[in-house]
Write an enzyme that holds these catalytic residues in place. Structure first.
Site, PDB file in Angstrom:
ATOM      1  N   ARG A  36     -17.079 -49.328 -33.025  1.00  0.00           N
ATOM      2  CA  ARG A  36     -16.704 -50.693 -33.137  1.00  0.00           C
ATOM      3  C   ARG A  36     -16.360 -51.134 -34.449  1.00  0.00           C
ATOM      4  O   ARG A  36     -15.440 -52.028 -34.594  1.00  0.00           O
ATOM      5  CB  ARG A  36     -18.053 -51.456 -32.925  1.00  0.00           C
ATOM      6  N   TYR A 161     -35.552 -48.008 -23.865  1.00  0.00           N
ATOM      7  CA  TYR A 161     -34.944 -46.851 -24.093  1.00  0.00           C
ATOM      8  C   TYR A 161     -34.838 -45.982 -23.122  1.00  0.00           C
ATOM      9  O   TYR A 161     -33.842 -45.360 -22.569  1.00  0.00           O
ATOM     10  CB  TYR A 161     -35.004 -46.512 -25.649  1.00  0.00           C
TER      11      TYR A 161
END
Length: 238
Positions: A36, A161
């Protein structure tokens, strides 16, 4: 002479992702380094090139369909096809104030984690499939965790998670079943508890050690396993 194969690794500007990219590059792949952050991506690409690895940067935010679509278009322009996809981009999610304690679970944290760890992998995989089908021996590797194993139940309770990795393992099996008659082999791996920013470098296991199983699955022979979940020691109980 065989054509150079191209591999896309997401979340590859540092840690295990970078080690996977570097390992595949050393093995002769041209690396599409997905990340990113523009600055970190450019630095990582420059580091690979300094080692003699053929690499180019791909701007990609796996939580954005527009970004993923643009990333695949970049790879098509640069390489025309894709031989390996490593879905490495992932996040742990917030844990403060009981955010991942199942009894006080913050559903916004669950959504955020799933958006990257599961939906992101699906987004990138489906966008990349047209390029992967052009390869004579395509491989997809989803970087998971044994915290997602319902059998092992390793690590502390992390109720956003861990289930995200359970779902990633399940979707890996679904892709493998769907693509069983194709040249695209799909598997998941657990790199282990590695010294990275993700773990606060609280481990003696190096990123290169963690990357080894992903590299192995990315370079499987055509009769290799499909739809499995592996670490350095072999198949992992689900």
């Amino acid at each position: 002479m065989n054509e150079v194969k191209t591999a896309l690794v997401t979340g590859a500007n540092k840690g295990i992702g970078y080690a996977i990219a570097r390992g595949l590059g050393t093995a002769g792949f041209r690396i599409a380094l997905g990340a990113r952050d523009d600055t970190r991506r450019n630095v990582a690409v420059a580091q690979l090139r300094a080692e003699g690895i053929d690499a180019f940067g791909v701007a990609v935010d796996v939580t954005s369909q527009d970004s993923v679509t643009a990333a695949v278009a970049t790879i098509e322009r640069e390489a025309s096809r894709l031989d390996v996809l490593v879905n490495n981009a992932g996040i742990g999610g917030r844990t403060d104030n009981g955010a991942q304690d199942p009894t006080t679970l913050d559903l916004d944290v669950v959504r955020t984690v799933l958006e990257t760890n599961v939906f992101g992998a699906i987004r990138v995989t489906n966008a990349a499939l047209p390029l992967l089908t052009r390869s004579a021996s395509a491989r997809i590797v989803n970087v998971s965790s044994n915290m997602g194993s319902l059998t092992l139940q390793t690590g502390p309770p992390m109720a956003a998670y861990a289930p995200s990795k359970t779902m990633l393992n399940s979707i890996t099996a679904q892709y493998a079943r769907r693509l069983t008659e194709t040249r695209i082999i799909v598997n998941a791996c657990c790199p282990g508890y590695v010294a990275t920013d993700f773990t606060g470098h609280n481990s003696t296991r190096s990123p290169d050690q963690g990357a080894a199983i992903a590299i192995k699955l990315a370079t499987l022979p055509d009769d290799g396993p499909r739809g499995g979940f592996f670490d350095d020691n072999g198949p992992i109980p689900w």
